[in-house]
Motif scaffolding. Structure first.
Motif, short mmCIF file in Angstrom:
data_model
loop_
_atom_site.label_atom_id
_atom_site.label_comp_id
_atom_site.label_asym_id
_atom_site.label_seq_id
_atom_site.Cartn_x
_atom_site.Cartn_y
_atom_site.Cartn_z
N ALA A 43 0.84 -1.21 0.00
CA ALA A 43 0.00 0.00 0.00
C ALA A 43 0.87 1.25 0.00
O ALA A 43 0.56 2.24 -0.68
CB ALA A 43 -0.94 0.00 1.21
N LYS A 44 1.96 1.21 0.73
CA LYS A 44 2.89 2.34 0.78
C LYS A 44 3.46 2.63 -0.62
O LYS A 44 3.55 3.78 -1.04
CB LYS A 44 4.01 2.06 1.78
CG LYS A 44 5.01 3.16 1.87
CD LYS A 44 6.10 2.82 2.88
CE LYS A 44 7.24 3.77 2.69
NZ LYS A 44 7.58 4.59 3.74
N VAL A 45 3.84 1.59 -1.34
CA VAL A 45 4.37 1.75 -2.69
C VAL A 45 3.29 2.32 -3.62
O VAL A 45 3.56 3.24 -4.40
CB VAL A 45 4.93 0.41 -3.23
CG1 VAL A 45 5.29 0.52 -4.70
CG2 VAL A 45 6.13 -0.03 -2.41
N ILE A 46 2.08 1.78 -3.55
CA ILE A 46 0.98 2.25 -4.39
C ILE A 46 0.69 3.72 -4.09
O ILE A 46 0.53 4.54 -5.01
CB ILE A 46 -0.28 1.39 -4.20
CG1 ILE A 46 -0.04 -0.02 -4.75
CG2 ILE A 46 -1.50 2.03 -4.87
CD1 ILE A 46 -1.13 -1.03 -4.38
N ALA A 47 0.65 4.08 -2.81
CA ALA A 47 0.38 5.48 -2.42
C ALA A 47 1.50 6.39 -2.89
O ALA A 47 1.24 7.50 -3.38
CB ALA A 47 0.20 5.57 -0.91
N SER A 48 2.74 5.93 -2.77
CA SER A 48 3.89 6.73 -3.21
C SER A 48 3.82 7.02 -4.70
O SER A 48 4.14 8.13 -5.14
CB SER A 48 5.18 6.01 -2.86
OG SER A 48 6.29 6.75 -3.29
#
Length: 139
Positions: free
Chosen positions: A89-94
């Motif tokens: 999720a962190k990668v997608i949000a970034s």
């Protein structure tokens, strides 16, 4: 945030079990309970995963080659799944220009979960069910 977590859960299960989980109406409130926090702009957003043992056993079999994992292994896998989902999720949000950090996953218990939040996602795999709750829990 819920859309990002949905994509992240689906991608994580696809990578770990080589299947695409389907959205479910069934809310899991009993199982292995792991939590992890999203830290964004001074706000702490808890994410709870409630995972049925059969799903964790499938992960143990697929990832570790263990057909009959012990409870400690299932607990480790519950934390690993929490970490992976929120990390993805962190990668997608970034990629969308939104940054946050995450805490270390914490295993809470095997048992009943009492959500306060209506923000939740529920999934079914060929092995079992899993629910994600975003927000606080009752005492």
């Amino acid at each position: 945030m819920i859309e990002v977590l949905e994509k992240a859960f689906i991608k994580s299960i696809q990578e770990m079990l080589e299947e695409t989980p389907k959205k479910a109406k069934r809310m899991m409130k009993n199982g292995f309970i792991s939590s992890i926090e999203i830290l964004s702009s001074g706000e702490r957003i808890p994410v709870f995963l409630i995972i049925r043992p059969l799903l964790l056993q499938a992960l143990a079999n697929r990832l570790l080659g263990e057909k009959e994992p012990d409870e400690a292994t299932l607990i480790d896998l519950a934390n690993e799944l929490s970490n992976l989902v929120v990390g993805v999720a962190k990668v997608i949000a970034s990629d969308k220009g939104k940054d946050f950090t995450i805490s270390t996953p914490q295993f809470l218990k095997i048992g009943k979960f009492e959500p306060k939040s209506e923000a939740s996602l529920h999934f079914k795999t060929s092995h079992s069910f899993c629910s994600l709750y975003i927000g606080a829990v009752r005492g």
